[in-house]
Design a protein around this motif. Sequence first.
Motif, mmCIF file in Angstrom:
data_model
loop_
_atom_site.group_PDB
_atom_site.id
_atom_site.type_symbol
_atom_site.label_atom_id
_atom_site.label_comp_id
_atom_site.label_asym_id
_atom_site.label_seq_id
_atom_site.Cartn_x
_atom_site.Cartn_y
_atom_site.Cartn_z
ATOM 1 N N VAL A 149 0.842 -1.198 0.000
ATOM 2 C CA VAL A 149 0.000 0.000 0.000
ATOM 3 C C VAL A 149 0.874 1.245 0.000
ATOM 4 C CG1 VAL A 149 -1.704 1.324 1.298
ATOM 5 C CG2 VAL A 149 -1.981 -1.146 1.070
ATOM 6 N N ALA A 150 1.895 1.264 0.843
ATOM 7 C CA ALA A 150 2.802 2.417 0.900
ATOM 8 C C ALA A 150 3.480 2.630 -0.448
ATOM 9 C CB ALA A 150 3.838 2.223 2.000
ATOM 10 N N ALA A 151 3.878 1.547 -1.090
ATOM 11 C CA ALA A 151 4.505 1.673 -2.412
ATOM 12 C C ALA A 151 3.525 2.229 -3.440
ATOM 13 C CB ALA A 151 5.043 0.313 -2.867
ATOM 14 N N ALA A 152 2.263 1.787 -3.376
ATOM 15 C CA ALA A 152 1.245 2.297 -4.306
ATOM 16 C C ALA A 152 1.008 3.785 -4.082
ATOM 17 C CB ALA A 152 -0.065 1.506 -4.134
ATOM 18 N N VAL A 153 0.964 4.218 -2.830
ATOM 19 C CA VAL A 153 0.782 5.637 -2.537
ATOM 20 C C VAL A 153 1.968 6.427 -3.081
ATOM 21 C CG1 VAL A 153 0.658 7.357 -0.688
ATOM 22 C CG2 VAL A 153 -0.728 5.272 -0.553
ATOM 23 N N ALA A 154 3.169 5.907 -2.868
ATOM 24 C CA ALA A 154 4.373 6.592 -3.373
ATOM 25 C C ALA A 154 4.391 6.659 -4.892
ATOM 26 C CB ALA A 154 5.619 5.876 -2.866
ATOM 27 N N ALA A 155 3.818 5.637 -5.541
ATOM 28 C CA ALA A 155 3.790 5.611 -7.006
ATOM 29 C C ALA A 155 2.796 6.600 -7.590
ATOM 30 C CB ALA A 155 3.469 4.196 -7.504
#
Length: 163
Positions: free
Chosen positions: A156-162
């Motif tokens: 989820v954190a990676a998706a937000v960062a993307a």
Amino acid sequence: VVAQCKAGVVGSFPALNARGPDDALDRWITEIKQQLEPGDAPFAVNQIVHRSNGRLMKDMETIVKHEVPIVITSLGARPEINDAVHSYGGVVFHDVINDKFARKAVDKGADGLVLVAWGAGGHAGTQSPFALVSEVREWWDGPIALSGAIGTGAGVAAAVAAG
């Protein structure tokens, strides 16, 4: 759906899951609306807009009657469906599996995109969710919901960062 909305998350269900009497979808939406309170997250109805859906227009009449806040469409972007939802102030998110279909959906009036990437259920795409977000974010700054291969907090954190 109601539990999700009360927890602050958009709850949704496929219109075609409302089986039985002709008024099943009407009854489902009525029940959901009766249980939600101001401050709860909105709910959504998923609508297959492909020509094979023989219930589409009847179900859309019910969706418009109830002013469903969010309609998630899939399997074809149709301006007349988007216009019907927009007529009462609702928003349309459209499922897409690649950049080509994302562009078509936005061109035909979708307010947001559901990027259905590799690892998602149903009619999943073949791209990594992060590659697909990156590609779409090159031209689209509207709302995106991302699905596929995201199963942990780190994902989820990676998706937000993307984006």
